[in-house]
Design an enzyme around this catalytic site. Structure first.
Site, mmCIF file in Angstrom:
data_model
loop_
_atom_site.group_PDB
_atom_site.id
_atom_site.type_symbol
_atom_site.label_atom_id
_atom_site.label_comp_id
_atom_site.label_asym_id
_atom_site.label_seq_id
_atom_site.Cartn_x
_atom_site.Cartn_y
_atom_site.Cartn_z
ATOM 1 N N SER A 14 0.833 -1.215 0.000
ATOM 2 C CA SER A 14 0.000 0.000 0.000
ATOM 3 C C SER A 14 0.862 1.258 0.000
ATOM 4 C CB SER A 14 -0.986 0.000 1.174
ATOM 5 O OG SER A 14 -0.313 0.183 2.391
ATOM 6 N N MET A 91 10.518 -6.830 4.638
ATOM 7 C CA MET A 91 10.631 -7.367 5.995
ATOM 8 C C MET A 91 11.877 -8.234 6.204
ATOM 9 S SD MET A 91 8.176 -5.754 7.129
ATOM 10 C CE MET A 91 7.281 -6.161 8.594
ATOM 11 N N ARG A 92 12.989 -7.809 5.617
ATOM 12 C CA ARG A 92 14.247 -8.519 5.857
ATOM 13 C C ARG A 92 15.344 -7.511 6.181
ATOM 14 N NH1 ARG A 92 15.361 -13.595 4.182
ATOM 15 N NH2 ARG A 92 17.440 -13.078 3.429
ATOM 16 N N ASN A 108 13.547 3.977 4.737
ATOM 17 C CA ASN A 108 12.578 2.990 5.231
ATOM 18 C C ASN A 108 11.417 3.711 5.899
ATOM 19 O OD1 ASN A 108 11.614 0.364 6.044
ATOM 20 N ND2 ASN A 108 12.366 0.789 8.115
ATOM 21 N N HIS A 110 8.602 2.965 9.010
ATOM 22 C CA HIS A 110 8.360 2.067 10.140
ATOM 23 C C HIS A 110 7.084 2.514 10.856
ATOM 24 C CE1 HIS A 110 9.257 -0.725 13.326
ATOM 25 N NE2 HIS A 110 8.976 0.229 14.193
HETATM 26 C C1 GAR Z 1 3.961 -0.718 6.765
HETATM 27 O O1 GAR Z 1 3.136 -0.451 7.871
HETATM 28 C C2 GAR Z 1 5.400 -0.443 7.113
HETATM 29 O O2 GAR Z 1 5.562 0.615 7.993
HETATM 30 C C3 GAR Z 1 5.791 -1.746 7.749
HETATM 31 O O3 GAR Z 1 5.193 -2.724 6.953
HETATM 32 C C4 GAR Z 1 3.958 -2.216 6.457
HETATM 33 C C5 GAR Z 1 3.894 -2.487 4.976
HETATM 34 O O4 GAR Z 1 2.643 -2.153 4.471
HETATM 35 N N1 GAR Z 1 7.209 -1.904 7.798
HETATM 36 C C6 GAR Z 1 7.831 -2.415 8.860
HETATM 37 O O5 GAR Z 1 7.251 -2.836 9.836
HETATM 38 C C7 GAR Z 1 9.349 -2.437 8.743
HETATM 39 N N2 GAR Z 1 9.938 -2.680 10.027
HETATM 40 P P1 GAR Z 1 2.396 -2.082 2.900
HETATM 41 O O6 GAR Z 1 2.963 -3.372 2.309
HETATM 42 O O7 GAR Z 1 0.919 -2.033 2.758
HETATM 43 O O8 GAR Z 1 3.086 -0.867 2.373
#
Ligand code: GAR
Length: 224
Positions: A14, A91-92, A108, A110
């Protein structure tokens, strides 16, 4: 000149969609050279394909170790011509070799107000902890997880009785405003580092410190 980016995603995408939408709206000056996913079923791939953005899926499970996987990513990204890496739900952990290949050019998002609630469960950990202000952070990436210099943050009030999924959705909405904004500042070459403090060069664009119910700082500018 447009910022040449590669977006790395592992799932829904998203945030990638928010970037694509702002780019299509003509307010985000990026050239999306590649969307790279480490999971075959990442919906981010479909989002990119739908608008003709080049995609590549490199399943990390096809590689014997983290180093060889990151080397494959470095090669693919360099071939795409991208020089800035946008982690959007990737997520890596990245290896030192990867970070050195794109030194100072990896950012990034978060889902928490760092340095609180680093890690893969940022929003859920904040909800469980009972914070009254949750939120999100866009930051440069360094060798430590969720630690690099902060570019922009949004504070999202937690409603009493709100379940974690509802909170996550509201944090996501804030993410979709601040991530494209941070990228545009990068594209305009307005970000500089003093130690670990990110300075934003000023502009005379109209500013908006509130986005919906949240506080965003530095303020969003026109178009975001
Ligand atoms: C988001 O909330 C982002 O902040 C998080 O993954 C989600 C991805 O959503 N990232 C982390 O937690 C990184 N540590 P999306 O795939 O809908 O963009």
């Amino acid at each position: 000149m447009a910022l040449k980016i590669a977006v790395l995603a592992s799932g829904n995408g998203s945030n990638l969609q928010a970037i694509l939408d702002k780019h299509a709206a003509g307010v985000l000056d990026v050239d999306i050279r590649l969307v790279l996913c480490n999971k075959r079923n990442a919906y981010a791939l479909e989002r990119a394909e739908a608008v003709g953005v080049p995609t590549l899926c490199l399943p990390h499970t096809d590689y014997p170790d983290r180093e060889s996987f990151d080397q494959a990513m470095i090669k693919a990204i360099q071939e795409s011509g991208a020089d800035t890496i946008v982690l959007a739900g990737y997520m890596r952990l990245l290896t030192s070799a990867f970070l050195q290949a794109f030194a100072g050019k990896v950012i990034n998002i978060h889902p928490a107000i760092l340095p609180a609630f680093a890690g893969v469960r940022g929003a859920a950990d904040a909800h469980e902890y009972g914070v009254k202000l949750a939120g999100c952070t866009v930051h440069f990436v360094d060798e430590i997880m969720d630690h690099g210099p902060v570019i922009i943050q949004a504070a999202v009030p937690v409603n009493p009785e709100e379940d974690v999924e509802t909170l996550k959705q509201r944090i996501h909405s804030a993410e979709h405003r601040v991530y494209p904004q941070a990228l545009q500042w990068l594209a305009e070459n307005r970000l500089s580092l003093e130690g670990r403090v990110v300075r934003l060069a000023s502009s005379d664009k109209p500013k908006l410190a509130a986005a919906g119910n949240c506080l965003v700082w530095p303020p969003l500018e026109e178009g975001f």
